[in-house]
Design a protein around this motif. Structure first.
Motif, PDB file in Angstrom:
ATOM      1  N   VAL A  88       0.838  -1.200   0.000  1.00 27.92           N
ATOM      2  CA  VAL A  88       0.000   0.000   0.000  1.00 27.92           C
ATOM      3  C   VAL A  88       0.875   1.252   0.000  1.00 27.92           C
ATOM      4  CG1 VAL A  88      -1.668   1.345   1.347  1.00 27.92           C
ATOM      5  CG2 VAL A  88      -1.959  -1.131   1.117  1.00 27.92           C
ATOM      6  N   GLU A  89       1.939   1.232   0.812  1.00 29.50           N
ATOM      7  CA  GLU A  89       2.836   2.387   0.906  1.00 29.50           C
ATOM      8  C   GLU A  89       3.460   2.735  -0.428  1.00 29.50           C
ATOM      9  OE1 GLU A  89       7.087   3.597   3.075  1.00 29.50           O
ATOM     10  OE2 GLU A  89       5.919   1.885   3.818  1.00 29.50           O
ATOM     11  N   TYR A  90       3.835   1.721  -1.204  1.00 32.48           N
ATOM     12  CA  TYR A  90       4.494   1.964  -2.484  1.00 32.48           C
ATOM     13  C   TYR A  90       3.521   2.005  -3.662  1.00 32.48           C
ATOM     14  CZ  TYR A  90       8.843   1.376   0.058  1.00 32.48           C
ATOM     15  OH  TYR A  90       9.877   1.528   0.959  1.00 32.48           O
ATOM     16  N   GLY A  91       2.225   2.017  -3.378  1.00 38.70           N
ATOM     17  CA  GLY A  91       1.229   2.189  -4.425  1.00 38.70           C
ATOM     18  C   GLY A  91       1.016   0.989  -5.319  1.00 38.70           C
ATOM     19  N   VAL A  92       1.480  -0.184  -4.873  1.00 37.03           N
ATOM     20  CA  VAL A  92       1.319  -1.401  -5.687  1.00 37.03           C
ATOM     21  C   VAL A  92      -0.073  -1.985  -5.509  1.00 37.03           C
ATOM     22  CG1 VAL A  92       2.178  -3.759  -6.047  1.00 37.03           C
ATOM     23  CG2 VAL A  92       3.788  -1.908  -5.544  1.00 37.03           C
ATOM     24  N   TYR A  93      -0.673  -1.738  -4.358  1.00 40.65           N
ATOM     25  CA  TYR A  93      -1.950  -2.373  -4.047  1.00 40.65           C
ATOM     26  C   TYR A  93      -2.874  -1.407  -3.311  1.00 40.65           C
ATOM     27  CZ  TYR A  93      -5.234  -5.636  -1.854  1.00 40.65           C
ATOM     28  OH  TYR A  93      -6.365  -6.276  -1.421  1.00 40.65           O
ATOM     29  N   ARG A  94      -4.131  -1.383  -3.754  1.00 41.14           N
ATOM     30  CA  ARG A  94      -5.168  -0.639  -3.054  1.00 41.14           C
ATOM     31  C   ARG A  94      -6.218  -1.637  -2.608  1.00 41.14           C
ATOM     32  NH1 ARG A  94      -3.799   2.469  -7.423  1.00 41.14           N
ATOM     33  NH2 ARG A  94      -2.972   4.552  -6.958  1.00 41.14           N
TER      34      ARG A  94
END
Length: 342
Positions: free
Chosen positions: A116-122
């Motif tokens: 989530v922090e690196y924007g790979v997964y929401r």
């Protein structure tokens, strides 16, 4: 579209655990590599955008993979997943371009937070898309099945336990401990000397042993310390006197206390049991390996032997640790393995 993920680890158990730690919405496009060479081949072919990378592997380790990724400017985000929890290991992989570091055994909540922090997964987004798109309905089942052997299981839990003992040793001595790949084998007592891969016939060693027991498991830990390493180790431990038989015994006892305690606790934690430790005993001093292991040769049973050779970076210090598990321990270990992989 899901993110293409590559999990690189020489342990089948670690690959399986890492895949399971991923949220379901990201499990639809996972591939695996058993070492760094295979991982680089897949990355060069554009098969992954996110790499979960182990450090301690044969052929090419994780550090070498990171160096090559940077050298070739390969377009991949890398998160290191390792049992080596030394602060220096974390610093080194960050300098080589890794986004972050996750310690083994892998925890789902830690993986999720990083993704989530690196924007790979929401959270929820991919799962909602999967319900609307029939081509994604098989998410979670696309990754190939991984079989795990008892040897692989023991090697992986030993790798994690070794990371703990190395971290303690590194902090106490302010050094970097190189991580070997634990070796696991079934051996007869009379063959134990064959497990020590780093010795030469001319070397003499001193040894200390300590028994341990738990619910369903029993064995013995042996530390074999090269006589040529005593003075340097005594100096690193800040002894007032650096030579003599009394000092040598103190070195043996201190080293066994550091390594046995942390390693066996690491094994016990992963097996979900508390191991009781016996009193350490000096087996002998200034003798060859075959002589030091004589007290086992009369027994006929097979042993599960785990060998770890500890090496301190830039130091001429050599010590081997053997963890010897009895035949009666095997059913318990097989049950624990089955529980983990089901």
């Amino acid at each position: 579209m899901t993110t293409r993920i590559l999990i690189c680890d020489d342990s089948a158990l670690a690959r399986k655990q890492m895949a399971r730690a991923l949220p379901e919405g990201l499990r639809g496009d996972i591939s695996f590599a058993k070492d760094g060479v295979e991982a680089l081949e897949k990355l060069r072919g554009g098969e992954a955008e996110l790499l979960f990378l182990d450090l301690n592997m044969p052929e090419m380790d994780g550090y070498q993979v990171l160096e090559q990724v940077r050298k070739e400017d390969l377009p991949v985000m890398t998160i290191v997943v390792s049992g080596d929890i030394q602060p220096e290991a974390r610093d080194r992989v960050k300098k080589l371009g890794a986004l972050d570091f996750i310690k083994k055994p892998t925890e789902t909540c830690t993986v999720l937070d990083l993704l989530v922090e690196y924007g790979v997964y929401r959270p929820g987004e991919l799962e909602d898309s999967a319900l609307q798109d029939s081509s994604l309905k098989s998410i979670g089942s696309a990754a190939p099945e991984i079989s795990v052997s008892l040897n692989d299981y023991l090697q992986e839990i030993s790798n994690v336990a070794m990371g703990r003992s190395s971290d303690l040793l590194a902090r106490l001595l302010r050094v970097f401990v190189k991580q070997p790949i634990p070796k696991v084998a079934f051996l007869a007592n009379s063959e134990l000397h064959m497990a020590i891969s780093s010795v030469s016939d001319s070397d003499t060693y001193s040894a200390v042993c300590q028994g341990f027991t738990g619910a369903g498991i029993a064995g013995e830990a042996l530390l074999l310390f090269a006589d040529a390493s005593f003075r340097e180790m005594a100096e690193m431990l800040h002894y007032d006197t650096l030579e003599g038989e009394t000092v040598n015994v103190e070195v043996l006892m201190d080293m066994s206390s550091i390594l046995f305690g942390a390693f066996l606790k690491g094994i016990g934690d992963q097996l979900d049991l508390k191991l009781g430790l016996g009193h350490p005993t000096v087996l002998g001093q200034h003798r060859q390996i075959t002589e030091l292991l004589e007290h086992h040769s009369a027994r006929e049973e097979q042993l599960l032997c785990i060998e770890i050779c500890y090496t301190l970076e830039d130091r001429d210090i050599e010590c081997d640790m053997l963890i010897l598990l009895t035949e009666d321990s095997v059913p318990f270990l097989e049950d624990r393995l089955q529980y983990l992989v089901d």
